[in-house]
Motif scaffolding. Structure first.
Motif, short mmCIF file in Angstrom:
data_model
loop_
_atom_site.label_atom_id
_atom_site.label_comp_id
_atom_site.label_asym_id
_atom_site.label_seq_id
_atom_site.Cartn_x
_atom_site.Cartn_y
_atom_site.Cartn_z
N ALA A 128 0.82 -1.21 0.00
CA ALA A 128 0.00 0.00 0.00
C ALA A 128 0.86 1.27 0.00
O ALA A 128 0.52 2.25 -0.65
CB ALA A 128 -0.94 0.00 1.20
N ARG A 129 1.97 1.22 0.71
CA ARG A 129 2.83 2.40 0.81
C ARG A 129 3.76 2.55 -0.39
O ARG A 129 4.40 3.58 -0.54
CB ARG A 129 3.66 2.32 2.08
CG ARG A 129 2.83 2.47 3.34
CD ARG A 129 3.65 2.24 4.58
NE ARG A 129 4.91 2.96 4.51
CZ ARG A 129 5.38 3.78 5.44
NH1 ARG A 129 4.67 3.97 6.51
NH2 ARG A 129 6.53 4.37 5.31
N GLY A 130 3.87 1.51 -1.21
CA GLY A 130 4.77 1.58 -2.36
C GLY A 130 6.23 1.56 -1.94
O GLY A 130 7.05 2.25 -2.55
N ARG A 148 2.39 0.85 -8.98
CA ARG A 148 1.21 1.38 -9.66
C ARG A 148 -0.05 0.55 -9.42
O ARG A 148 -1.15 1.00 -9.67
CB ARG A 148 1.45 1.44 -11.18
CG ARG A 148 2.15 2.70 -11.64
CD ARG A 148 2.06 2.83 -13.14
NE ARG A 148 2.97 1.94 -13.84
CZ ARG A 148 4.23 2.22 -14.12
NH1 ARG A 148 4.74 3.37 -13.76
NH2 ARG A 148 4.98 1.36 -14.76
N MET A 149 0.13 -0.67 -8.93
CA MET A 149 -1.00 -1.57 -8.77
C MET A 149 -1.51 -1.55 -7.33
O MET A 149 -0.74 -1.43 -6.39
CB MET A 149 -0.58 -3.00 -9.13
CG MET A 149 -0.02 -3.10 -10.54
SD MET A 149 0.11 -4.79 -11.09
CE MET A 149 -1.52 -5.01 -11.76
N SER A 150 -2.83 -1.67 -7.20
CA SER A 150 -3.45 -1.85 -5.89
C SER A 150 -3.70 -3.34 -5.71
O SER A 150 -4.43 -3.95 -6.50
CB SER A 150 -4.77 -1.09 -5.81
OG SER A 150 -4.54 0.29 -5.84
N ILE A 151 -3.08 -3.91 -4.70
CA ILE A 151 -3.13 -5.36 -4.49
C ILE A 151 -3.69 -5.65 -3.11
O ILE A 151 -3.24 -5.10 -2.11
CB ILE A 151 -1.72 -5.98 -4.63
CG1 ILE A 151 -1.15 -5.67 -6.01
CG2 ILE A 151 -1.76 -7.48 -4.36
CD1 ILE A 151 0.31 -6.00 -6.17
N THR A 152 -4.67 -6.53 -3.08
CA THR A 152 -5.25 -6.98 -1.83
C THR A 152 -4.59 -8.28 -1.41
O THR A 152 -4.46 -9.20 -2.21
CB THR A 152 -6.78 -7.23 -2.00
OG1 THR A 152 -7.39 -6.02 -2.40
CG2 THR A 152 -7.40 -7.72 -0.72
N VAL A 153 -4.15 -8.34 -0.18
CA VAL A 153 -3.60 -9.57 0.39
C VAL A 153 -4.69 -10.15 1.30
O VAL A 153 -4.90 -9.66 2.41
CB VAL A 153 -2.29 -9.32 1.18
CG1 VAL A 153 -1.72 -10.63 1.69
CG2 VAL A 153 -1.28 -8.57 0.34
#
Length: 131
Positions: free
Chosen positions: A32-34, A43-48
């Motif tokens: 989330a913090r990159g 650039r991607m939003s990834i859900t864990v």
């Protein structure tokens, strides 16, 4: 008795569950913090969704999904390409004896929920439930 089961054979130990959740939170924060030095990944939003650990806690499998579900194969490739840095980042946030090897798989939980929802909407299934 299997080594990856609790004494009653009921699944992962409390320790595995606790460490898996700690890793999930740390990995989610890093993504989330990159904090990874890869602009493509940042650039991607990834859900864990979940992290499962091996009984010895040396392997952690993270179940991930890109936001919106698009680019799933790209996400797996980017995470694999950056797994050493992700491992270092996660380890720096946790006080574990060993930094676990990170592995990534697509989180198919939402697909299974949709399949189950569709099944319950079928007339024959609804009749059986209502009886």
């Amino acid at each position: 008795m299997s080594r990856n089961r609790t004494h009653d054979g009921g699944g992962p130990s409390q320790r595995q569950l606790r460490v898996g959740e700690l890793i999930r939170r740390a990995l989610s924060e890093v993504l989330a913090r990159g904090d990874v030095h890869d602009p493509d990944l940042n650039r991607m939003s990834i859900t864990v969704g979940e992290v499962r650990t091996s009984p010895d806690l040396k392997i952690a499998t993270a179940y991930v999904l890109p936001l919106g579900g698009r680019g799933q194969e790209d996400v797996l490739k980017l995470l694999a390409r950056n797994k050493a840095e992700l491992r270092r980042q996660v380890a720096s946030r946790l006080a574990l004896k060993f930094a676990p090897e990170l592995r990534f798989q697509l989180d198919e939980t939402f697909d299974r929920l949709d399949d189950t929802r569709r099944m319950f909407e079928q007339d024959a299934v609804r009749r059986d439930i209502e009886e």
